[in-house]
Design a protein around this motif. Sequence first.
Motif, PDB file in Angstrom:
ATOM      1  N   ASN A  18      36.163  36.443  41.274  1.00  0.00           N
ATOM      2  CA  ASN A  18      34.940  37.225  41.532  1.00  0.00           C
ATOM      3  C   ASN A  18      35.297  38.693  41.399  1.00  0.00           C
ATOM      4  O   ASN A  18      36.408  39.089  41.753  1.00  0.00           O
ATOM      5  CB  ASN A  18      34.443  36.993  42.959  1.00  0.00           C
ATOM      6  N   HIS A  19      34.369  39.478  40.876  1.00  0.00           N
ATOM      7  CA  HIS A  19      34.653  40.913  40.893  1.00  0.00           C
ATOM      8  C   HIS A  19      33.437  41.756  41.183  1.00  0.00           C
ATOM      9  O   HIS A  19      32.292  41.291  41.106  1.00  0.00           O
ATOM     10  CB  HIS A  19      35.329  41.429  39.624  1.00  0.00           C
ATOM     11  N   ALA A  20      33.709  42.977  41.521  1.00  0.00           N
ATOM     12  CA  ALA A  20      32.661  43.973  41.742  1.00  0.00           C
ATOM     13  C   ALA A  20      33.203  45.287  41.206  1.00  0.00           C
ATOM     14  O   ALA A  20      34.391  45.581  41.367  1.00  0.00           O
ATOM     15  CB  ALA A  20      32.350  44.093  43.225  1.00  0.00           C
ATOM     16  N   VAL A  21      32.339  46.033  40.521  1.00  0.00           N
ATOM     17  CA  VAL A  21      32.776  47.300  39.921  1.00  0.00           C
ATOM     18  C   VAL A  21      31.930  48.455  40.451  1.00  0.00           C
ATOM     19  O   VAL A  21      30.937  48.245  41.149  1.00  0.00           O
ATOM     20  CB  VAL A  21      32.710  47.256  38.366  1.00  0.00           C
ATOM     21  N   ASN A  22      32.374  49.654  40.088  1.00  0.00           N
ATOM     22  CA  ASN A  22      31.662  50.876  40.496  1.00  0.00           C
ATOM     23  C   ASN A  22      31.566  50.992  42.024  1.00  0.00           C
ATOM     24  O   ASN A  22      30.506  51.233  42.570  1.00  0.00           O
ATOM     25  CB  ASN A  22      30.272  50.908  39.853  1.00  0.00           C
TER      26      ASN A  22
END
Lengths: 165, 167
Positions: A18-22
């Motif tokens: 899973n990822h999240a950016v910004n």
Amino acid sequence: MEIAAVYWESKIKIYGFNHAVNLSLLKMTVETEQMAKMGLCISKLDDLGIGFHLVMAQHSNNHKLHLYLLSSHPWDEKGLKNINKEIRADAESPVQVVSPVELIYFQGPHFGDRYGIAYSAFRILENKNITLLLAGCSGSVIYLVLPEGGAKNAEPFLAEAFEVP
Amino acid sequence: MPAIKEKIKIGGIKLSSELVQLNLMYQGTSSFPASYFFQILTKNQINMPFVSTSFLGGRLQSSCCILPENLGRVKELVQSEDKLKGEIEFIHSVGMVSLFPHQYRLKVLGIVLYALGSTRLPLYGMSSSISALTFITAYSKLDAAVVSLAEYMNLPLNHSPFTPGTP
């Protein structure tokens, strides 16, 4: 003679990446005596509707507490000034922000009960010279906070060490 | 100082068995000393139920918890490694407290910091997972930590007894 059973996999199975950016990584440092005051300040941030992706704290032997708050909130100068004011009265800034940063995290069965899981992730990043800003592993989850572009860079290499069945 | 007045509802609190915390602090250009340390623990099949690492501004701090029965072995390993000798701080007899679910709300974190800070209980480390917020305090203070948290949190009436369990 004592016999111990150890569960070991040549390729560690996970439930997916899973990822999240910004994201913004806020680091707050206070004297440990100021912890209650910091708690009140954090509680007020919740009242403003600010949530988190990851929180982590580390204690250093000079009686300081370092709190890391990873969120999607775009901190502005005014907001940071308010936090500074709330948690410490003197002029020296106890708050730093690193932004944008990225998060990649994954979980697997009984990660907290098995040796070598965190190292498998750290080894990959080290071998590929990918900078790691923050890592938190508790329960069955590994969180890795990386500079901008890091999640996209790291995932194919992590996928070599971890298997999504 | 104003106090936190409202209580929040949580699903439960879990306590760990007794652990030992190891802190590695290092000034340098990479987080690799932490990786090296974890490699040594891995080679010796030593589990870490909690790990936190930060590497910001050239300052590395890495913390982990191990079971007390592994302490002697870890001390031997650290002594035999020039790169690690004198770099590791040991905090004996710690315990983990996990609150769940945190619902990604800063209120839960704020209450933990406020409750521990206002009762002068130590906080040696913390990390969130997908549903729980886990922090480390002195093992002898686990009961006191639960009492101080319960003042600001509504727990289920049928909550199981607060007894230390597996890490």
